[in-house]
Enzyme design. Structure first.
Site, PDB file in Angstrom:
ATOM      1  CG  ASP A 164      38.846  11.526  74.752  1.00  0.00           C
ATOM      2  OD1 ASP A 164      38.323  11.358  73.647  1.00  0.00           O
ATOM      3  OD2 ASP A 164      39.471  12.562  75.057  1.00  0.00           O
ATOM      4  CG  ASP A 184      35.471  10.573  80.572  1.00  0.00           C
ATOM      5  OD1 ASP A 184      36.140  11.615  80.607  1.00  0.00           O
ATOM      6  OD2 ASP A 184      35.870   9.506  80.059  1.00  0.00           O
ATOM      7  CG  ASP A 239      37.857   6.642  80.944  1.00  0.00           C
ATOM      8  OD1 ASP A 239      37.714   7.791  81.411  1.00  0.00           O
ATOM      9  OD2 ASP A 239      38.650   6.385  80.022  1.00  0.00           O
TER      10      ASP A 239
END
Ligand code: PGA
Ligand code: MG
EC number: 3.1.3.18
Length: 239
Positions: free
Chosen positions: A19, A17, A181
């Site tokens: 961001d 991922d 996240d």
């Protein structure tokens, strides 16, 4: 099986991922979100509130920014288009200005490269923002491919972008580890049949990472590589 395949422990690919996992992009995203608010004569929002708006792509960030809340209401289409134009123009000009690579990322990516494991970024950020940002931060060199939030018909939490990345890496989904996240990474990876671990420092729409349906929580991308070397895909023996 050669030494590097053995060290890879049966894993054929890793999806990352962007961001909140590779890069702290919140200051740049928040500045562009507040640029939208300023252009519309709305009071500015606290960066920590905007932090909870990140995760389901730029259009959702803009809708949440207009609503001033995670629960974006129906937005007037004309207002939305105006807001979108302001956001895109500002973010395109500033994308990466304040972005920081999280601790353990470079070490983790280098370790994966040394293990010979192919890597891809799967992000909900629009593709045209993702590649320049990865190039600017020198992370693009590690990636075989980038799947943006607008690359497929659907974005995370749908499995489609994860499956497309697996196909491009030639990595069986069940032998692919996603590192993310948020709930969007966890649900997308699980639906695709991948393994998934989460880092605790990113953006999970304001929710604790401990609530995520993941196989493990790791302190950093480097720790994810340690996890991968200690956990086989689906507990299958090495092939
Ligand atoms: O752009 C977003 O909303 C989130 O992007 P990510 O999928 O890289 O976390
Ligand atoms: Mg993220």
């Amino acid at each position: 099986m050669n030494a590097s395949e053995k060290a890879a422990n049966g894993w054929q690919g890793v999806l990352l991922d962007l961001d909140g996992t590779l890069l702290d992009t919140l200051p740049d995203l928040a500045a562009s979100a507040n640029q939208v608010r300023a252009a519309l004569d709305m009071p500015l929002l606290d960066e920590q509130l905007i932090r909870t708006f990140v995760g389901k792509g730029a259009d959702n960030l803009i809708k949440r920014t207009l609503a001033g809340s995670l629960e974006a209401r129906e937005t007037d289409p004309t207002l939305f288009e105006k807001a979108r134009a302001v956001f895109f123009e500002h973010y395109r000009a500033t994308n990466g200005d304040k972005a920081l690579i999280y601790p353990g990322v470079l070490e983790g990516l280098q370790a994966l490269k040394d293990l010979g494991i192919p890597m891809a970024v799967v992000t909900n950020k629009p593709y045209d923002f993702s590649v320049p940002l990865l190039e600017r931060t020198n992370l693009m060199q590690f990636m075989q491919t980038v799947i943006g939030g607008d690359t497929c018909t659907r974005r995370k939490p749908d499995p489609e972008p994860i499956l497309q990345a697996c196909e491009q890496l030639n990595s069986r989904p069940t032998a692919t580890l996603t590192i993310g996240d948020s709930i969007n990474d966890a649900l997308a990876a699980k639906a695709a049949g991948c393994g998934v671990v989460a880092v605790p420092y990113g953006y999970n729409e304001g929710n604790p990472v401990t609530d995520l349906p993941v196989d493990g929580i790791v302190e950093s991308v480097f720790e994810a590589v340690v996890w991968l070397q200690n956990n086989r895909p689906d507990n299958r023996p090495n092939e």
